[in-house]
Write an enzyme that holds these catalytic residues in place. Structure first.
Site, PDB file in Angstrom:
ATOM      1  N   LYS A 189       0.981  -1.273   0.193  1.00  0.00           N
ATOM      2  CA  LYS A 189       0.099  -0.032   0.161  1.00  0.00           C
ATOM      3  C   LYS A 189       0.944   1.195  -0.033  1.00  0.00           C
ATOM      4  O   LYS A 189       0.367   2.442  -0.160  1.00  0.00           O
ATOM      5  CB  LYS A 189      -0.982  -0.011   1.268  1.00  0.00           C
ATOM      6  CG  LYS A 189      -2.051  -1.128   1.113  1.00  0.00           C
ATOM      7  CD  LYS A 189      -3.205  -0.678   1.778  1.00  0.00           C
ATOM      8  CE  LYS A 189      -4.405  -1.453   1.171  1.00  0.00           C
ATOM      9  NZ  LYS A 189      -5.009  -2.404   2.192  1.00  0.00           N
ATOM     10  N   LYS A 222      -4.445 -10.534  -7.050  1.00  0.00           N
ATOM     11  CA  LYS A 222      -5.531 -10.419  -6.257  1.00  0.00           C
ATOM     12  C   LYS A 222      -6.734  -9.486  -6.822  1.00  0.00           C
ATOM     13  O   LYS A 222      -6.377  -8.564  -7.089  1.00  0.00           O
ATOM     14  CB  LYS A 222      -5.235 -10.084  -4.866  1.00  0.00           C
ATOM     15  CG  LYS A 222      -6.232 -10.471  -3.956  1.00  0.00           C
ATOM     16  CD  LYS A 222      -5.668  -9.967  -2.626  1.00  0.00           C
ATOM     17  CE  LYS A 222      -5.883  -8.423  -2.506  1.00  0.00           C
ATOM     18  NZ  LYS A 222      -5.521  -7.840  -1.149  1.00  0.00           N
ATOM     19  N   LYS A 228     -10.254  -4.130  -3.938  1.00  0.00           N
ATOM     20  CA  LYS A 228     -11.211  -2.924  -4.103  1.00  0.00           C
ATOM     21  C   LYS A 228     -10.494  -1.822  -4.849  1.00  0.00           C
ATOM     22  O   LYS A 228     -11.234  -1.020  -5.091  1.00  0.00           O
ATOM     23  CB  LYS A 228     -11.472  -2.414  -2.507  1.00  0.00           C
ATOM     24  CG  LYS A 228     -12.260  -3.569  -1.611  1.00  0.00           C
ATOM     25  CD  LYS A 228     -12.125  -2.821  -0.336  1.00  0.00           C
ATOM     26  CE  LYS A 228     -12.546  -3.903   0.817  1.00  0.00           C
ATOM     27  NZ  LYS A 228     -12.182  -3.340   2.145  1.00  0.00           N
TER      28      LYS A 228
HETATM   29  P1  TYM Z   1     -10.503  -6.156   3.776  1.00  0.00           P
HETATM   30  O1  TYM Z   1     -11.734  -5.162   4.124  1.00  0.00           O
HETATM   31  O2  TYM Z   1      -9.711  -5.951   2.903  1.00  0.00           O
HETATM   32  O3  TYM Z   1     -11.052  -7.380   3.251  1.00  0.00           O
HETATM   33  C1  TYM Z   1     -12.098  -8.205   4.082  1.00  0.00           C
HETATM   34  C2  TYM Z   1     -11.958  -9.545   4.012  1.00  0.00           C
HETATM   35  O4  TYM Z   1     -12.101 -10.077   2.470  1.00  0.00           O
HETATM   36  C3  TYM Z   1     -11.028 -11.001   2.390  1.00  0.00           C
HETATM   37  N1  TYM Z   1     -10.529 -10.870   0.664  1.00  0.00           N
HETATM   38  C4  TYM Z   1     -10.644 -11.582  -0.238  1.00  0.00           C
HETATM   39  N2  TYM Z   1     -10.693 -13.141   0.001  1.00  0.00           N
HETATM   40  C5  TYM Z   1     -10.570 -13.759  -1.169  1.00  0.00           C
HETATM   41  N3  TYM Z   1     -10.252 -13.193  -2.247  1.00  0.00           N
HETATM   42  C6  TYM Z   1      -9.704 -11.830  -2.520  1.00  0.00           C
HETATM   43  N4  TYM Z   1      -9.515 -11.491  -3.673  1.00  0.00           N
HETATM   44  C7  TYM Z   1      -9.988 -11.107  -1.297  1.00  0.00           C
HETATM   45  N5  TYM Z   1      -9.806  -9.691  -1.209  1.00  0.00           N
HETATM   46  C8  TYM Z   1     -10.208  -9.428   0.145  1.00  0.00           C
HETATM   47  C9  TYM Z   1      -9.982 -10.281   3.231  1.00  0.00           C
HETATM   48  O5  TYM Z   1      -9.104 -11.251   3.297  1.00  0.00           O
HETATM   49  C10 TYM Z   1     -10.681 -10.077   4.508  1.00  0.00           C
HETATM   50  O6  TYM Z   1     -10.930 -11.259   5.213  1.00  0.00           O
HETATM   51  N6  TYM Z   1      -7.602  -5.757   7.941  1.00  0.00           N
HETATM   52  C11 TYM Z   1      -8.975  -6.598   7.249  1.00  0.00           C
HETATM   53  C12 TYM Z   1      -9.873  -5.943   8.148  1.00  0.00           C
HETATM   54  C13 TYM Z   1      -9.783  -6.183   9.814  1.00  0.00           C
HETATM   55  C14 TYM Z   1      -9.725  -7.545  10.246  1.00  0.00           C
HETATM   56  C15 TYM Z   1      -9.647  -7.343  11.527  1.00  0.00           C
HETATM   57  C16 TYM Z   1     -10.102  -8.821   9.531  1.00  0.00           C
HETATM   58  C17 TYM Z   1      -9.567  -5.359  10.556  1.00  0.00           C
HETATM   59  N7  TYM Z   1      -9.639  -5.992  11.810  1.00  0.00           N
HETATM   60  C18 TYM Z   1      -9.744  -8.402  12.514  1.00  0.00           C
HETATM   61  C19 TYM Z   1     -10.130 -10.065  10.771  1.00  0.00           C
HETATM   62  C20 TYM Z   1      -9.877  -9.837  12.018  1.00  0.00           C
HETATM   63  C21 TYM Z   1      -9.021  -5.881   5.798  1.00  0.00           C
HETATM   64  O7  TYM Z   1      -8.756  -4.858   5.725  1.00  0.00           O
HETATM   65  O8  TYM Z   1      -9.916  -6.681   5.203  1.00  0.00           O
END
Ligand code: TYM
Length: 331
Positions: free
Chosen positions: A113, A196, A199
């Site tokens: 990032k 991957k 967003k």
């Molecule tokens: P975030 O918002 O980027 O993504 C949310 C969830 O979606 C999963 N994900 C994917 N899974 C499969 N294929 C993909 N291409 C893909 N892109 C995203 C992510 O792995 C995630 O599970 N840091 C985290 C949010 C967070 C969190 C936490 C998660 C904050 N605190 C505590 C678990 C526990 C995040 O930015 O996810």
């Protein structure tokens, strides 16, 4: 036996993709039978990169509605906004002393990032992001953390922190474990299946609010591979393998079962079947989402959720405060 505690969150930045949906969101309701889910909107995390306040508000509402549309039942799951539970920030102030600069600089998400950013524009929050994420997990004594593959490194760091903290203070924190879907833990971009789906990449990604015509068009024009066989082989056939994973995860079947369905199919017909499956699923999901937005059902859910989450989080916070030597006189 004590019920499992399940915790996960989604950050309200950008538009949610089919990757977020298949990797985690769609399958969260199943966790309600396995234990006690605490599912939240990681709105404090959204502030780690510049974001317009109105966009943040709208995205947060969207995620709440998406959770409900996916089938989470507020009587079985606690749904809440991270910023409604001040214990996240309070625990963060303590735990930032137990993770180190070296560890944080090795986080691939931080590197990805910020590589194109100038140091003077990189906020402290994005560097310290994994500390807050560890606190999110620790506060709920979570032992299961359903995430996509890109979050595993952060959960591993949380495990290191728990181990370090418990070694020093006794058995205070619960050891969490990342739980990945067998299929769908890493959905790839449709335009470049070696990357991957994320967003921040508008090309080749399916967004959860895309209309069905767009979804179909994106799937039909997905990059495929040489050859003509529909076979799962991520190294030599990344495009076809990604579409197979999307299909299998949408239908909740194994890759092997999906492969069997498409023996003898040509790529074009295979893609059509994938588009049909994804559109059928997303169309129903979007209808439920719209109903939730119209009725504002999420408001009460988030208010009630915050009360339940605070109670659990404050107990853990107090345990940690006591352990490290902070005085916690009752009011
Ligand atoms: P975030 O918002 O980027 O993504 C949310 C969830 O979606 C999963 N994900 C994917 N899974 C499969 N294929 C993909 N291409 C893909 N892109 C995203 C992510 O792995 C995630 O599970 N840091 C985290 C949010 C967070 C969190 C936490 C998660 C904050 N605190 C505590 C678990 C526990 C995040 O930015 O996810």
């Amino acid at each position: 036996m004590k019920k499992s505690r399940i915790l996960t969150g989604i950050k309200p930045t950008g538009k949610l993709t089919l990757g977020n949906y298949l990797g985690v969101l769609k399958h969260l309701p199943e966790t309600q039978d396995e234990g006690e889910p605490f599912i939240f909107i990681a709105d404090l995390h959204a502030l780690t990169l510049p974001i317009d306040p109105e966009e943040l508000r709208q995205n947060s509402i969207d995620i709440a509605a998406f959770y409900l549309a996916a089938g989470l039942d507020p009587n079985k799951s606690t749904l809440f906004l991270q910023s409604s539970v001040s214990a996240h920030a309070e625990l963060n102030a303590i735990m930032q002393n137990y993770l180190y600069m070296g560890e944080l600089s090795r986080m691939t998400q931080f590197k990805d990032k910020t590589t194109k950013m100038n140091d003077s524009a990189i906020g402290l929050g994005i560097f310290a992001y994994p500390v807050l994420m560890a606190c999110d997990i620790i506060l709920y004594d979570a032992n299961i953390v359903p995430v996509g593959e890109d979050q595993v490194q952060h959960v591993e760091l949380t495990r290191d922190l728990v181990k370090r903290f418990n070694n020093r203070y006794g058995n205070i924190l619960v050891m969490p474990e990342a739980k990945l879907r067998k299929v769908g833990a890493r959905i790839m971009s449709l335009s470049d299946p070696t990357k991957k789906m994320s967003k921040s990449d508008p090309k080749g990604d399916i967004f959860l609010k895309d209309d069905m015509k767009t979804v179909r068009k994106k799937i039909m024009s997905a990059v495929t591979d040489l050859g003509s066989e529909v076979k799962y082989d991520p190294v030599n056939k990344p495009g076809i393998s990604n579409l197979l994973a999307i299909y299998a995860s949408t239908k909740d079947i194994s890759i092997e079962e999906a492969e069997k369905e498409f023996v003898g199919y040509r790529y074009g017909d295979f893609k059509k079947a994938v588009a049909d499956a994804v559109c059928a699923d997303l169309e129903a999901f979007q209808a439920r989402y719209q109903h939730i937005i119209d009725t504002k059902e999420y408001e009460k859910v988030l208010k009630d959720g915050a009360i339940k989450a605070r109670k659990v989080a404050n107990e853990t916070l107090k345990r940690v405060q006591n352990a490290v030597g902070l005085l916690t006189y009752e009011e």
